[in-house]
Enzyme design. Structure first.
Site, PDB file in Angstrom:
ATOM      1  N   HIS A 256       0.854  -1.190   0.000  1.00 14.12           N
ATOM      2  CA  HIS A 256       0.000   0.000   0.000  1.00 14.12           C
ATOM      3  C   HIS A 256       0.885   1.234   0.000  1.00 14.12           C
ATOM      4  CE1 HIS A 256      -2.992   2.971   1.391  1.00 14.12           C
ATOM      5  NE2 HIS A 256      -3.892   2.134   0.923  1.00 14.12           N
ATOM      6  N   GLU A 311      -7.662  -4.495  -0.286  1.00 11.39           N
ATOM      7  CA  GLU A 311      -8.245  -5.041  -1.502  1.00 11.39           C
ATOM      8  C   GLU A 311      -8.327  -6.566  -1.470  1.00 11.39           C
ATOM      9  OE1 GLU A 311      -9.522  -2.909  -3.175  1.00 11.39           O
ATOM     10  OE2 GLU A 311      -8.358  -1.066  -3.086  1.00 11.39           O
TER      11      GLU A 311
END
Length: 369
Positions: A256, A311
């Site tokens: 991320h 995700e």
């Protein structure tokens, strides 16, 4: 003397530069923390329904006590009914549109709608538009919302035609609350810029959704499922991941831009996913892939922490709820629209136009090309 910067200037998308003061959320990437309206994400998600979470965000944005969850439930119910009435003339157009395109069209049609305040109108509209678009694409007639129902349960009913099981409603609620806000991300910044021009909350929400649809922002959950489909079985996880990394391919659902440790949203969604019992083999596959991916990434890049992000478990959770992959980004918007509208309200209350500077890197007059 030439004082402009060269094309090699190290500008990185405003990374780390504060663009607003907000009481809504704080992301601490080093510690792996997400604070929502003064509470850690895990505690916030456990304490709230969709309605009470929305009431909290909108209250903080306007610097006043939150309305009761029941008041917000009633207001969103009315907004869903208004949205359905306004949506009916658009339904034939949905047949030729993708789900994301249908949501953009539907949100644009909500401009200045009905009796509801703009933040309520657009929040109430998203599930109605999304459910209608998916049903039209399947050759089914859209179902009218029930103003007396809670927001998440009503969405699941008008989508499937059936009263949702409590576990499905709870899992989707956890997801929507978890993704309601996440610092000054691209779509939230878009919402604040538009709101700062006094264009209106509804246009701010539409612009934010347009930003979300970009593949670098809201488009990662579907590729996670494509990766899992390609791996197929837990036994293939290690070899498939080693082969992918050897080719320089990116593993979807890991790493991320902000978090340098594990994304806290991943753990909240993983816990919610565990409650959807019928996942069976797919959940076992996901666990094996996560374990193999983290081990491989640590071995290859020991100095660069790459952990599971939101995700990965978003993909698993929405798949477990039997949501079509084309609906993943619109479903993200169903939760995040609360954050967008809250930021827009907060920016309107501040009342200052957002007008950043730019650094000119072009030629000065008289310079050779």
């Amino acid at each position: 003397m030439n004082t402009h910067l060269s094309s090699a200037s190290p500008l990185t998308g405003l990374e780390g530069i504060p663009a607003a003061e907000t009481a809504l959320s704080r992301v601490d990437g080093q510690a792996g923390q997400l604070i929502l309206c003064g509470a850690h994400l895990k505690d916030f998600a456990a304490a709230h329904t969709f309605e009470s979470a929305a009431a909290t965000f909108w209250g903080e944005a306007q610097a006043r006590p939150a309305e009761s969850a029941e008041a917000v439930r009633a207001a969103l119910g009315n907004a869903r009914e208004e949205a359905f009435a306004r949506l009916t003339p658009l339904l034939p157009a949905f047949e030729g549109l993708s789900t994301s395109e249908a949501l953009r069209l539907g949100l644009a049609a909500m401009k200045g709608s009905g009796k509801s305040a703009p933040h309520l109108a657009v929040t109430g509209a998203v599930p109605v538009i999304l459910a209608a678009a998916l049903r039209v694409q399947e050759g089914k007639a859209p179902l009218a919302p029930d103003a007396s129902a809670c927001h998440v349960a009503d969405f699941l009913r008008i989508l499937t035609g059936e009263t949702p099981a409590p576990a499905r409603e709870e899992a989707l609620t956890t997801y929507l609350v978890t993704v309601m806000d996440h610092g000054m991300n691209a779509s939230t910044f878009t919402a604040r810029v538009i709101a700062s021009t006094q264009a209106g909350i509804d246009w701010a929400a539409l612009g934010a959704y347009a930003a979300l649809t970009g593949p670098l922002h809201g488009g990662a959950p579907e590729p996670v499922l494509n990766m899992l489909d390609a791996i197929g079985t837990p036994k293939r996880a290690e070899s498939w991941i080693a082969d992918a990394l050897g080719k320089g391919e990116r593993l979807m659902g890991f790493g991320h831009r902000i978090y340098k440790v594990r994304d806290p949203r991943a753990d909240v969604l993983k816990a919610a996913l565990e409650k959807l019992k019928p996942l069976g083999e797919k959940l076992a596959l996901a666990r094996a892939v996560e374990k193999a991916a983290l081990a491989a990434l640590k071995a290859r890049k020991p100095d660069r922490p790459l952990e599971t992000n939101v995700e990965f478990y978003t993909a698993m959770l929405l798949d477990g709820l039997a949501m079509p992959r084309s609906a993943f980004t619109p479903l993200f918007a169903m939760g995040r629209i609360v954050g967008w509208t809250a930021h827009a309200l907060e920016q309107q209350r501040i009342g200052r136009l957002i007008r950043p500077a730019s650094l000119y890197i072009g030629r000065e007059p008289g310079e050779a090309a």
